[in-house]
Design a protein around this motif. Structure first.
Motif, PDB file in Angstrom:
ATOM      1  N   UNK A   1      -0.003  -2.263  -8.634  1.00  0.00           N
ATOM      2  CA  UNK A   1       1.043  -3.154  -8.142  1.00  0.00           C
ATOM      3  C   UNK A   1       0.451  -4.447  -7.588  1.00  0.00           C
ATOM      4  N   UNK A   2      -0.856  -4.576  -7.653  1.00  0.00           N
ATOM      5  CA  UNK A   2      -1.597  -5.755  -7.208  1.00  0.00           C
ATOM      6  C   UNK A   2      -1.423  -6.009  -5.715  1.00  0.00           C
TER       7      UNK A   2
ATOM      8  N   UNK B   1       6.531   5.827  -1.685  1.00  0.00           N
ATOM      9  CA  UNK B   1       6.949   4.526  -1.158  1.00  0.00           C
ATOM     10  C   UNK B   1       6.245   3.383  -1.885  1.00  0.00           C
ATOM     11  N   UNK B   2       5.005   3.614  -2.311  1.00  0.00           N
ATOM     12  CA  UNK B   2       4.237   2.567  -2.999  1.00  0.00           C
ATOM     13  C   UNK B   2       4.867   2.182  -4.333  1.00  0.00           C
ATOM     14  N   UNK B   3       5.643   3.080  -4.910  1.00  0.00           N
ATOM     15  CA  UNK B   3       6.265   2.788  -6.199  1.00  0.00           C
ATOM     16  C   UNK B   3       7.300   1.675  -6.111  1.00  0.00           C
ATOM     17  N   UNK B   4       7.947   1.534  -4.952  1.00  0.00           N
ATOM     18  CA  UNK B   4       9.025   0.545  -4.829  1.00  0.00           C
ATOM     19  C   UNK B   4       8.800  -0.463  -3.712  1.00  0.00           C
ATOM     20  N   UNK B   5       7.742  -0.312  -2.939  1.00  0.00           N
ATOM     21  CA  UNK B   5       7.513  -1.188  -1.780  1.00  0.00           C
ATOM     22  C   UNK B   5       7.228  -2.621  -2.217  1.00  0.00           C
ATOM     23  N   UNK B   6       7.500  -3.535  -1.308  1.00  0.00           N
ATOM     24  CA  UNK B   6       7.234  -4.951  -1.572  1.00  0.00           C
ATOM     25  C   UNK B   6       5.822  -5.344  -1.154  1.00  0.00           C
ATOM     26  N   UNK B   7       5.141  -4.455  -0.407  1.00  0.00           N
ATOM     27  CA  UNK B   7       3.782  -4.757   0.050  1.00  0.00           C
ATOM     28  C   UNK B   7       3.063  -3.445   0.375  1.00  0.00           C
ATOM     29  N   UNK B   8       1.752  -3.537   0.517  1.00  0.00           N
ATOM     30  CA  UNK B   8       0.984  -2.359   0.906  1.00  0.00           C
ATOM     31  C   UNK B   8       1.387  -1.883   2.294  1.00  0.00           C
ATOM     32  N   UNK B   9       1.614  -2.832   3.181  1.00  0.00           N
ATOM     33  CA  UNK B   9       2.017  -2.475   4.545  1.00  0.00           C
ATOM     34  C   UNK B   9       3.335  -1.688   4.533  1.00  0.00           C
ATOM     35  N   UNK B  10       4.257  -2.098   3.691  1.00  0.00           N
ATOM     36  CA  UNK B  10       5.535  -1.408   3.576  1.00  0.00           C
ATOM     37  C   UNK B  10       5.353  -0.014   2.985  1.00  0.00           C
ATOM     38  N   UNK B  11       4.456   0.111   2.040  1.00  0.00           N
ATOM     39  CA  UNK B  11       4.201   1.412   1.405  1.00  0.00           C
ATOM     40  C   UNK B  11       3.619   2.414   2.401  1.00  0.00           C
ATOM     41  N   UNK B  12       2.849   1.924   3.354  1.00  0.00           N
ATOM     42  CA  UNK B  12       2.134   2.813   4.276  1.00  0.00           C
ATOM     43  C   UNK B  12       2.865   3.019   5.592  1.00  0.00           C
ATOM     44  N   UNK B  13       4.168   2.747   5.622  1.00  0.00           N
ATOM     45  CA  UNK B  13       4.943   2.978   6.845  1.00  0.00           C
ATOM     46  C   UNK B  13       5.217   4.438   7.025  1.00  0.00           C
TER      47      UNK B  13
END
Length: 108
Positions: free
Chosen positions: A69-70, A96-108
């Motif tokens: 997802x870069x 969450x990483x599949x649809x998150x807008x950022x890495x930070x969002x994925x790791x919430x």
């Protein structure tokens, strides 16, 4: 043998060195058989190794998805992933990483 005999660091290192893969199929097969017997005798250790493997694979899958997802990981986020020892958390982050807008969002 190791359970019953105290050993020096040097002796331990030599023993581990002698159990390194040799490239000789016959010797490697004997070493594999010894390991199978030891793991059968100690199911808790066998399960621990399986669990560690599942954690390692979950971490790797999460890093692959984030990279695909870069999303650049901060050193702190990379350390959080590496330190996470809870499979359910890693799987949640992966989803969450599949649809998150950022890495930070994925790791919430």
């Amino acid at each position: 043998m190791l359970k019953y005999l105290p050993m020096s660091t040097t002796a331990r290192e030599e023993l581990l060195w002698r159990f390194a893969r040799t490239g000789d199929p016959e010797i490697d097969a004997r070493q594999d058989r010894i390991l199978e017997v030891l793991l059968t005798a100690n199911p808790k250790m066998k399960q621990r190794l399986v669990d560690e493997g599942r954690l390692d694979e979950a971490r790797a899958a999460l890093r692959r998805v984030l990279a695909h997802r870069q999303f650049a990981l901060s050193p702190e986020d990379a350390a959080r992933i590496e330190a996470c020892a809870d499979l359910a958390t890693l799987e949640r982050w992966l989803g969450q990483a599949l649809a998150a807008a950022s890495a930070e969002q994925a790791l919430r």
